[in-house]
Design a protein around this motif. Structure first.
Motif, mmCIF file in Angstrom:
data_model
loop_
_atom_site.group_PDB
_atom_site.id
_atom_site.type_symbol
_atom_site.label_atom_id
_atom_site.label_comp_id
_atom_site.label_asym_id
_atom_site.label_seq_id
_atom_site.Cartn_x
_atom_site.Cartn_y
_atom_site.Cartn_z
ATOM 1 N N SER A 123 -0.656 17.692 -7.850
ATOM 2 C CA SER A 123 -1.105 16.368 -7.405
ATOM 3 C C SER A 123 -1.702 15.568 -8.550
ATOM 4 O O SER A 123 -1.445 14.365 -8.688
ATOM 5 N N LEU A 124 -2.488 16.221 -9.387
ATOM 6 C CA LEU A 124 -3.080 15.528 -10.531
ATOM 7 C C LEU A 124 -2.003 15.098 -11.525
ATOM 8 O O LEU A 124 -2.095 14.009 -12.111
ATOM 9 N N GLU A 125 -0.994 15.919 -11.708
ATOM 10 C CA GLU A 125 0.108 15.535 -12.595
ATOM 11 C C GLU A 125 0.835 14.306 -12.053
ATOM 12 O O GLU A 125 1.281 13.441 -12.813
ATOM 13 N N LEU A 126 0.936 14.221 -10.734
ATOM 14 C CA LEU A 126 1.541 13.042 -10.112
ATOM 15 C C LEU A 126 0.679 11.805 -10.345
ATOM 16 O O LEU A 126 1.175 10.738 -10.747
ATOM 17 N N LEU A 127 -0.617 11.917 -10.129
ATOM 18 C CA LEU A 127 -1.528 10.784 -10.311
ATOM 19 C C LEU A 127 -1.645 10.364 -11.775
ATOM 20 O O LEU A 127 -1.920 9.200 -12.072
ATOM 21 N N ILE B 75 0.847 -1.184 0.000
ATOM 22 C CA ILE B 75 0.000 0.000 0.000
ATOM 23 C C ILE B 75 0.885 1.237 0.000
ATOM 24 O O ILE B 75 1.653 1.463 0.943
ATOM 25 N N GLU B 76 0.784 2.031 -1.065
ATOM 26 C CA GLU B 76 1.568 3.258 -1.152
ATOM 27 C C GLU B 76 0.715 4.440 -0.719
ATOM 28 O O GLU B 76 -0.373 4.669 -1.240
ATOM 29 N N VAL B 77 1.219 5.177 0.252
ATOM 30 C CA VAL B 77 0.569 6.392 0.743
ATOM 31 C C VAL B 77 1.112 7.563 -0.070
ATOM 32 O O VAL B 77 2.327 7.762 -0.150
ATOM 33 N N ILE B 78 0.212 8.337 -0.693
ATOM 34 C CA ILE B 78 0.632 9.410 -1.596
ATOM 35 C C ILE B 78 -0.029 10.723 -1.168
ATOM 36 O O ILE B 78 -1.232 10.915 -1.391
ATOM 37 N N PRO B 79 0.701 11.644 -0.562
ATOM 38 C CA PRO B 79 0.126 12.959 -0.267
ATOM 39 C C PRO B 79 -0.243 13.683 -1.562
ATOM 40 O O PRO B 79 0.565 13.758 -2.485
ATOM 41 N N THR B 80 -1.482 14.171 -1.629
ATOM 42 C CA THR B 80 -1.952 14.876 -2.828
ATOM 43 C C THR B 80 -2.686 16.150 -2.413
ATOM 44 O O THR B 80 -3.910 16.234 -2.540
ATOM 45 N N SER C 294 -5.028 10.549 -20.461
ATOM 46 C CA SER C 294 -5.857 11.473 -21.255
ATOM 47 C C SER C 294 -6.941 12.114 -20.398
ATOM 48 O O SER C 294 -7.184 13.330 -20.490
ATOM 49 N N ASP C 295 -7.577 11.325 -19.550
ATOM 50 C CA ASP C 295 -8.643 11.859 -18.694
ATOM 51 C C ASP C 295 -8.110 12.903 -17.720
ATOM 52 O O ASP C 295 -8.730 13.949 -17.503
ATOM 53 N N VAL C 296 -6.958 12.620 -17.119
ATOM 54 C CA VAL C 296 -6.386 13.578 -16.171
ATOM 55 C C VAL C 296 -5.955 14.852 -16.888
ATOM 56 O O VAL C 296 -6.139 15.957 -16.370
ATOM 57 N N ASN C 297 -5.417 14.714 -18.086
ATOM 58 C CA ASN C 297 -5.054 15.904 -18.866
ATOM 59 C C ASN C 297 -6.290 16.770 -19.133
ATOM 60 O O ASN C 297 -6.224 18.012 -19.090
ATOM 61 N N THR D 192 -7.822 19.585 -0.226
ATOM 62 C CA THR D 192 -7.474 20.171 1.071
ATOM 63 C C THR D 192 -5.959 20.047 1.191
ATOM 64 O O THR D 192 -5.324 19.293 0.450
ATOM 65 N N ASP D 193 -5.373 20.758 2.134
ATOM 66 C CA ASP D 193 -3.915 20.724 2.266
ATOM 67 C C ASP D 193 -3.406 19.328 2.626
ATOM 68 O O ASP D 193 -2.298 18.961 2.268
ATOM 69 N N GLY D 194 -4.216 18.563 3.356
ATOM 70 C CA GLY D 194 -3.786 17.243 3.788
ATOM 71 C C GLY D 194 -4.437 16.093 3.042
ATOM 72 O O GLY D 194 -4.471 14.969 3.559
ATOM 73 N N SER D 195 -4.949 16.337 1.854
ATOM 74 C CA SER D 195 -5.568 15.255 1.075
ATOM 75 C C SER D 195 -4.551 14.162 0.760
ATOM 76 O O SER D 195 -3.376 14.443 0.485
ATOM 77 N N MET D 196 -5.023 12.918 0.798
ATOM 78 C CA MET D 196 -4.179 11.750 0.557
ATOM 79 C C MET D 196 -4.798 10.852 -0.503
ATOM 80 O O MET D 196 -6.021 10.793 -0.640
ATOM 81 N N CYS D 197 -3.941 10.130 -1.227
ATOM 82 C CA CYS D 197 -4.387 9.023 -2.064
ATOM 83 C C CYS D 197 -3.639 7.773 -1.608
ATOM 84 O O CYS D 197 -2.566 7.859 -1.007
#
Length: 207
Positions: free
Chosen positions: A164-168, A110-115, A197-200, A119-124
């Protein structure tokens, strides 16, 4: 509850706001089951007990806070986990047992990814399932609005959300599972190409 993959169960739909649907998701694993997001329907707790209970509850951000957090801890003896920047909001309802701050791997899968952004503390959370799927729990960082991916900041910043979206965007093929959605769709399997494509497309709406 409904089983959607061999190791993943979805709770019944809740409607925290008009037009918005939400679910929690129970990941079954030998190191202890994990509940992603939050569930306040008490009738689901019996089924969760039958599935082995909850060892950990992972929140993606403060919008998932409700009185159910303390009830879940009491019923299951579970440990509540969130980002440090969400701790103050979460502890209005329940004590936090573990704080996330950085990108890290838990339980080997399980990878914890701060995004930050919504909110400032949103996580994925990116889960490599033992059954071959990859589950990306995105909270409200990105979600579906009647089948179309969408994103918006709430108490974070647009620049953080874009980063964050660019990371995801480069996660690759996965099952994308948000904590809330507008319309019936709450998760979707995507290929690496279609997801990029969807994230772009979402990013274009933020510029």
């Amino acid at each position: 509850m409904k089983q959607i993959y061999p190791d993943l169960w979805q709770t019944s739909v809740e409607h925290p706001f008009v037009g918005v649907s939400s679910h929690a998701y129970l990941l079954i694993q030998s190191t202890g089951n994990i509940l992603f997001y939050n569930a306040s329907l008490r009738e689901e707790y019996t089924r969760i007990k039958d599935l082995g209970g909850i060892a950990f509850q992972y929140l993606s951000h403060r919008d998932e806070v409700s009185p159910a957090l303390s009830e879940i801890k009491e019923v299951f003896g579970s440990k509540l986990c969130c980002h440090r920047l969400e701790e103050q909001a979460v502890e209005k309802e329940a004590s936090v047992d573990y704080l996330f701050e950085k990108r890290e791997i838990l339980f080997g899968s399980i990878e914890v990814i701060p995004t930050p952004g919504h909110t400032d503390g949103s996580m994925c959370f990116l889960v490599n399932s033992a059954f071959g799927k990859r589950y990306l729990f995105t909270g409200d960082t990105i979600y579906m609005n009647n089948g179309i991916w969408e994103s918006q900041y709430a108490r974070g910043s647009t620049s953080d959300l874009k980063n964050s979206l660019e990371l995801l965007r480069d996660i690759g093929s996965a099952v994308i599972i948000s904590s809330a959605s507008i319309g019936a769709d709450s998760f979707k399997e995507v290929s690496a190409e279609s997801w990029r494509s969807d994230v772009n497309n979402v990013l274009r709406t933020l510029y």
